[in-house]
Design a protein around this motif. Structure first.
Motif, PDB file in Angstrom:
ATOM      1  N   PHE A 116      -3.587   6.674  -4.586  1.00 29.15           N
ATOM      2  CA  PHE A 116      -4.196   6.783  -3.365  1.00 29.15           C
ATOM      3  C   PHE A 116      -5.443   6.195  -3.125  1.00 29.15           C
ATOM      4  O   PHE A 116      -6.029   6.042  -1.856  1.00 29.15           O
ATOM      5  N   SER A 117      -5.919   5.388  -4.100  1.00 32.43           N
ATOM      6  CA  SER A 117      -7.152   4.663  -3.650  1.00 32.43           C
ATOM      7  C   SER A 117      -6.804   3.120  -3.458  1.00 32.43           C
ATOM      8  O   SER A 117      -6.855   2.159  -4.410  1.00 32.43           O
ATOM      9  N   ILE A 118      -6.432   3.046  -2.063  1.00 31.70           N
ATOM     10  CA  ILE A 118      -6.008   1.708  -1.613  1.00 31.70           C
ATOM     11  C   ILE A 118      -7.066   1.353  -0.426  1.00 31.70           C
ATOM     12  O   ILE A 118      -7.708   2.475   0.151  1.00 31.70           O
ATOM     13  N   ASP A 129      -4.786   1.362  10.207  1.00 30.31           N
ATOM     14  CA  ASP A 129      -5.707   2.557  10.337  1.00 30.31           C
ATOM     15  C   ASP A 129      -5.244   3.786  10.005  1.00 30.31           C
ATOM     16  O   ASP A 129      -5.645   4.576   9.126  1.00 30.31           O
ATOM     17  N   SER A 130      -3.867   3.845  10.169  1.00 29.46           N
ATOM     18  CA  SER A 130      -3.054   5.203  10.090  1.00 29.46           C
ATOM     19  C   SER A 130      -2.814   5.402   8.645  1.00 29.46           C
ATOM     20  O   SER A 130      -2.701   6.278   8.158  1.00 29.46           O
ATOM     21  N   ILE A 131      -2.162   4.089   8.137  1.00 26.98           N
ATOM     22  CA  ILE A 131      -2.220   4.181   6.614  1.00 26.98           C
ATOM     23  C   ILE A 131      -3.274   4.532   5.877  1.00 26.98           C
ATOM     24  O   ILE A 131      -3.344   5.275   5.132  1.00 26.98           O
ATOM     25  N   GLN A 132      -4.532   3.810   6.183  1.00 28.30           N
ATOM     26  CA  GLN A 132      -5.661   4.080   5.448  1.00 28.30           C
ATOM     27  C   GLN A 132      -6.027   5.488   5.467  1.00 28.30           C
ATOM     28  O   GLN A 132      -6.603   6.170   4.765  1.00 28.30           O
ATOM     29  N   ARG A 133      -5.960   5.976   6.915  1.00 28.77           N
ATOM     30  CA  ARG A 133      -6.440   7.503   7.035  1.00 28.77           C
ATOM     31  C   ARG A 133      -5.546   8.441   6.210  1.00 28.77           C
ATOM     32  O   ARG A 133      -5.942   9.271   5.307  1.00 28.77           O
ATOM     33  N   LEU A 134      -4.091   7.961   6.036  1.00 27.47           N
ATOM     34  CA  LEU A 134      -3.489   8.909   5.290  1.00 27.47           C
ATOM     35  C   LEU A 134      -3.439   8.806   3.742  1.00 27.47           C
ATOM     36  O   LEU A 134      -3.641   9.847   3.367  1.00 27.47           O
ATOM     37  N   ALA A 135      -3.927   7.567   3.277  1.00 21.80           N
ATOM     38  CA  ALA A 135      -4.351   7.267   1.786  1.00 21.80           C
ATOM     39  C   ALA A 135      -5.527   8.222   1.596  1.00 21.80           C
ATOM     40  O   ALA A 135      -5.762   8.738   0.480  1.00 21.80           O
ATOM     41  N   ASN A 136      -6.589   8.252   2.432  1.00 17.11           N
ATOM     42  CA  ASN A 136      -7.907   8.861   2.446  1.00 17.11           C
ATOM     43  C   ASN A 136      -7.628  10.316   2.296  1.00 17.11           C
ATOM     44  O   ASN A 136      -8.122  11.138   1.428  1.00 17.11           O
ATOM     45  N   GLU A 137      -6.726  10.863   3.227  1.00 15.84           N
ATOM     46  CA  GLU A 137      -6.507  12.322   3.294  1.00 15.84           C
ATOM     47  C   GLU A 137      -5.851  12.511   1.937  1.00 15.84           C
ATOM     48  O   GLU A 137      -5.924  13.817   1.392  1.00 15.84           O
ATOM     49  N   LEU A 138      -4.747  11.908   1.571  1.00 16.30           N
ATOM     50  CA  LEU A 138      -3.869  12.079   0.305  1.00 16.30           C
ATOM     51  C   LEU A 138      -5.007  12.109  -0.741  1.00 16.30           C
ATOM     52  O   LEU A 138      -4.660  13.261  -1.705  1.00 16.30           O
ATOM     53  N   ALA A 172       0.830  -1.215   0.044  1.00 18.87           N
ATOM     54  CA  ALA A 172       0.058  -0.189  -0.025  1.00 18.87           C
ATOM     55  C   ALA A 172       0.739   1.191  -0.057  1.00 18.87           C
ATOM     56  O   ALA A 172       0.618   2.137  -0.808  1.00 18.87           O
ATOM     57  N   THR A 173       1.841   1.232   0.742  1.00 19.16           N
ATOM     58  CA  THR A 173       2.740   2.538   0.862  1.00 19.16           C
ATOM     59  C   THR A 173       3.519   2.609  -0.560  1.00 19.16           C
ATOM     60  O   THR A 173       3.882   3.807  -0.754  1.00 19.16           O
ATOM     61  N   LYS A 174       3.867   1.555  -0.996  1.00 16.69           N
ATOM     62  CA  LYS A 174       4.400   1.407  -2.547  1.00 16.69           C
ATOM     63  C   LYS A 174       3.518   2.039  -3.509  1.00 16.69           C
ATOM     64  O   LYS A 174       3.893   3.253  -4.363  1.00 16.69           O
ATOM     65  N   LYS A 175       2.238   1.880  -3.501  1.00 16.67           N
ATOM     66  CA  LYS A 175       1.447   2.557  -4.071  1.00 16.67           C
ATOM     67  C   LYS A 175       1.026   4.100  -3.843  1.00 16.67           C
ATOM     68  O   LYS A 175       0.867   4.948  -4.801  1.00 16.67           O
TER      69      LYS A 175
END
Length: 455
Positions: A201-203, A218-227, A192-195
């Motif tokens: 950002f659609s992970i 959850d933190s990575i998902q929130r970061l992806a949503n915010e990005l 996910a972080t590679k993407k």
């Protein structure tokens, strides 16, 4: 298998295997010592039994019987008199047996004792028990070949080795499974972080745990949503800027071309020039507000707070904006029961109120009332701005402070404005460390509450 699962598996295996080796070693030593103690105790007990028989039936037949019994067992017996002379033996007398017989026996207990327990290097383990009859006194020596004890320990070692290998294999399998289970969400997070690093950002990360891994997911998902939200917002922002810049530039270019025609009358030319000036003013306002937002984003926008009477500030704001409300046919009322003091940047405070009141004026029909009221609650001041305008649909309320966001999707320019006013208000409120709340009902009006925290 992925590198991380190998590392986790090896780490777990080394830790658990080391712990198991230590536990197996301690258990082995405990069992081995227990078995040796049992053999020595059995040897002493057998000697005591022979003593009891001798003291009850002391004769040649009894002595022969005892020796014959030991010939058929895995132990040996030697009976001596008090002087150490051998009365009978169930085995050949070796130098080691003679050495043990000749040991000092002054402090031997009535119930017997062990005189040799070194099973690792000596050929025998041995015990001695004294006996006393009316006819004679002496000692009963019991011997057991240490090769039998060593064989017993060897079998124990073999059992432990088999159990250890089986345990290591089972442990390795369990750890392999567990490491994959633990590593799987980490691998998914890595992918996910590679993407994310590539701009995708659609992970979607599934989180089924409440532990640290779940929190990280959850933190990575929130970061992806915010990005993703920021990317969308940036694209919309750029599209909005393009639109807002293109419209006045188109007007300026178009009317400038028309204004330079020779056959135009003076009045028409002046009219076109006024339109050009109006659009240039809008363009200047837009650029100024964009610069203000850029300064706020870069934390280069300074707020100079000072204490001043809020009612006096509201009177000044009233003089500035009242003519536009009168022209729109809207009544503007200020309610300030006491000249409370507020800690704020006077210029920015005025900018906040003017932006909010200008919005209230644009979206309120003629004949309505807009009210500005100040209340004190503990050490905080609450400033209410109420209008009776069109209201804001509930689905739009969370977004009204976003840049270029307009409830009117048609982007009508009839009401003027750049779509940046409320965004600037939000940033100024944040810079003051205040709060702003909005409540609204469609066709009934909107109430904006500024909560100025006391210091």
């Amino acid at each position: 298998m992925r590198k991380i699962s190998i590392k986790i598996g090896l780490l777990f295996f080394c830790l658990i295997f080391t712990m198991e080796v230590c536990l197996f070693f301690l258990l082995h030593q405990k069992i081995a010592h227990t078995r040796i103690d049992e053999e020595l105790s059995a040897l002493v007990t057998r000697g005591n039994n022979h003593r009891d028989v001798l003291e009850t039936y002391y004769n040649a037949e009894t002595i022969q019987h005892i020796a014959l019994m030991e010939v058929k067992s895995d132990t040996e017996v030697v009976i001596t008199n008090y002087q150490g002379e051998i009365i009978i033996s169930s085995t050949d007398i070796t130098n080691e047996i003679r050495r043990l017989i000749n040991t000092d026996k002054k402090e031997i207990h009535r119930n017997g004792q062990v005189i040799e327990n070194d099973w690792k290097s000596k050929p025998y383990i041995a015990s001695v028990t004294p006996f006393e009859t009316g006819l004679d006194t002496g000692y009963v020596y019991m011997f057991k070949d240490t090769s039998q004890v060593k064989q017993l320990i060897k079998q124990l070692n073999r059992h432990f080795l088999i159990a250890g290998i089986a345990t290591a294999i089972v442990t390795a399998i369990i750890i392999l499974i567990l490491s994959r289970i633990v590593a799987r969400p980490l691998i998914k997070m890595k992918e996910a972080t590679k993407k994310l690093s590539k701009g995708n950002f659609s992970i979607q990360l599934e989180n089924k745990s409440n532990d640290e891994l779940g929190e990280l997911s959850d933190s990575i998902q929130r970061l992806a949503n915010e990005l993703n939200h920021l990317k969308t917002e940036r694209n919309e922002f750029l599209a909005s800027i393009s639109h807002e810049l293109r419209t006045p530039l188109t007007y300026i270019q178009g009317y400038a071309d028309v204004a330079k025609r020779d056959h135009l009358s003076v009045s028409d030319r002046v009219n076109y020039l006024n339109i050009i000036i109006e659009e240039a003013t809008k363009l200047t306002t837009l650029v100024t507000e964009l610069m203000n937002l850029a300064q706020l984003d870069n934390n280069t926008f300074t707020i100079h707070k000072e204490w001043f009477p809020i009612c006096d500030s509201l009177k000044k704001i009233s003089k500035t904006i009242m003519p536009s409300f009168q022209e729109a046919g809207i009544k503007l009322v200020f309610i300030c029961p006491k000249n409370y003091k507020i800690s704020a940047d006077p210029i920015r405070f005025e900018q906040i109120l003017l932006n909010l009141l200008d919005n209230a004026r644009k979206y309120s029909p003629r004949g309505t009332v807009t009210t500005v009221e100040v209340e004190q609650e503990n050490s905080d001041l609450r400033i209410f701005i109420r209008d009776s305008g069109k209201g804001i649909p509930s689905k739009d309320l969370p977004f009204i402070f976003e840049r270029f966001y307009r409830v009117d999707k048609s982007r009508s320019r009839d009401l003027g404005g750049t779509g940046l006013g409320l965004a600037i208000v939000k940033e100024l409120i944040k810079a003051h460390h205040w709060e702003i709340e909005v409540s609204s009902e469609v066709n009934k009006g909107t109430t904006i509450t500024i909560i100025a925290r006391g210091e």
